[in-house]
Motif scaffolding. Structure first.
Motif, mmCIF file in Angstrom:
data_model
loop_
_atom_site.group_PDB
_atom_site.id
_atom_site.type_symbol
_atom_site.label_atom_id
_atom_site.label_comp_id
_atom_site.label_asym_id
_atom_site.label_seq_id
_atom_site.Cartn_x
_atom_site.Cartn_y
_atom_site.Cartn_z
ATOM 1 N N ALA A 31 0.826 -1.207 0.000
ATOM 2 C CA ALA A 31 0.000 0.000 0.000
ATOM 3 C C ALA A 31 0.859 1.256 0.000
ATOM 4 O O ALA A 31 0.554 2.237 -0.690
ATOM 5 C CB ALA A 31 -0.931 -0.015 1.213
ATOM 6 N N ARG A 34 2.173 2.570 -3.231
ATOM 7 C CA ARG A 34 1.159 3.209 -4.071
ATOM 8 C C ARG A 34 0.667 4.522 -3.472
ATOM 9 O O ARG A 34 -0.337 5.075 -3.913
ATOM 10 C CB ARG A 34 -0.004 2.229 -4.291
ATOM 11 N N GLN A 36 -0.671 5.272 -0.519
ATOM 12 C CA GLN A 36 -1.978 5.203 0.119
ATOM 13 C C GLN A 36 -1.964 5.808 1.522
ATOM 14 O O GLN A 36 -0.916 6.168 2.061
ATOM 15 C CB GLN A 36 -2.453 3.757 0.171
ATOM 16 N N THR A 37 -3.141 5.914 2.129
ATOM 17 C CA THR A 37 -3.289 6.513 3.450
ATOM 18 C C THR A 37 -2.929 5.506 4.541
ATOM 19 O O THR A 37 -2.777 4.313 4.293
ATOM 20 C CB THR A 37 -4.740 6.970 3.678
ATOM 21 N N THR A 40 -5.394 2.682 4.756
ATOM 22 C CA THR A 40 -5.185 1.636 3.747
ATOM 23 C C THR A 40 -4.001 0.762 4.112
ATOM 24 O O THR A 40 -4.051 -0.463 3.947
ATOM 25 C CB THR A 40 -4.967 2.270 2.358
ATOM 26 N N LEU A 41 -2.923 1.367 4.619
ATOM 27 C CA LEU A 41 -1.782 0.572 5.071
ATOM 28 C C LEU A 41 -2.201 -0.407 6.161
ATOM 29 O O LEU A 41 -1.819 -1.582 6.136
ATOM 30 C CB LEU A 41 -0.663 1.472 5.595
ATOM 31 N N PHE A 44 -4.356 -3.244 4.601
ATOM 32 C CA PHE A 44 -3.515 -4.183 3.853
ATOM 33 C C PHE A 44 -2.708 -5.057 4.810
ATOM 34 O O PHE A 44 -2.558 -6.268 4.594
ATOM 35 C CB PHE A 44 -2.572 -3.425 2.918
ATOM 36 N N TRP A 84 4.436 3.371 8.243
ATOM 37 C CA TRP A 84 3.886 4.693 7.937
ATOM 38 C C TRP A 84 4.824 5.818 8.363
ATOM 39 O O TRP A 84 4.949 6.827 7.667
ATOM 40 C CB TRP A 84 2.528 4.837 8.618
ATOM 41 N N ALA A 144 -4.109 -5.030 -4.388
ATOM 42 C CA ALA A 144 -3.186 -4.046 -4.950
ATOM 43 C C ALA A 144 -3.271 -3.957 -6.468
ATOM 44 O O ALA A 144 -2.604 -3.116 -7.076
ATOM 45 C CB ALA A 144 -1.753 -4.382 -4.538
#
Length: 209
Positions: A31, A34, A36-37, A40-41, A44, A84, A144
């Protein structure tokens, strides 16, 4: 035949958490690559970490592990948070492959061990190890938008089968659980690592000529 009380205290603490952590990392990295926020991480990481084990538990008639043990979801979400907050430069393009290889080997062994512990015969138990190791990565790839690892010729499922099958074989030969698990997981990881490094692949079907 092994039973849950004999198996779980020995194999669960390190193989289960290790497999969860590295699979969750591979999901979070997919994630992150790509852009992502954080949500989303986390998603996933969770579905990649627990996906294979969930299918395994449903098939062998065991309680779905992560709904009864908060540590499982906690590990996945913690890994997502760590990825993150770390700089993107810390993660090379091959980081996802190496995390996945570690998770594949650990979870193949753990899945086979848990299936044996719940009374599943040796051959189906080894196959449950393959399911445990591979389904999470397949779910990750589908989410994904990547071609599933199952549909590529590179050695992946074979490495999981080696780890799970070798673990069952070593147990039947009389080796202690921890020794068998260590040898089998190392063998599965070595095969997958060789496939990544040397780009090894199985021959594709060519049909009749």
């Amino acid at each position: 035949m092994l039973h849950p009380p004999a198996f779980l205290p020995v194999a669960a603490p390190w193989l289960d958490m290790a497999g969860l952590a590295v699979f969750a990392a591979s999901g979070a990295l997919a994630a992150a690559k790509r852009g992502q926020t954080m949500v989303t991480l986390a998603f996933f990481a969770l579905v990649t970490g627990v996906g294979g084990g969930t299918v395994r538990d449903l098939l062998i008639g065991a309680p779905v592990f992560w709904t009864h043990d908060a540590r499982a979801a906690g590990v996945c979400l913690t890994v997502a948070a760590l990825i993150w907050v770390t700089p993107q430069r810390w993660w090379s393009d091959t980081a996802l492959d190496w995390f996945d290889a570690l998770g594949l080997a650990a979870y193949a062994v753990f899945g086979a061990a848990k299936a044996l512990g719940y009374g599943i015969p040796p051959l189906p138990a080894a196959l449950m190890g393959v399911v445990t190791a591979c389904v999470g990565g397949i779910i990750r790839d589908v989410l994904a938008g990547e071609p599933s690892i199952l549909m590529r010729p590179e050695i992946y499922v074979t490495a999981a089968a080696l780890a799970a099958g070798l673990y069952v074989a070593l147990l039947l030969a009389g080796l202690p659980l921890l020794v068998a698990a260590t040898i089998a997981a190392s063998a599965g990881f070595a095969l997958r690592a060789a496939a990544i490094h040397f780009r090894l692949a199985l021959p594709s079907y060519r049909g009749r000529r």
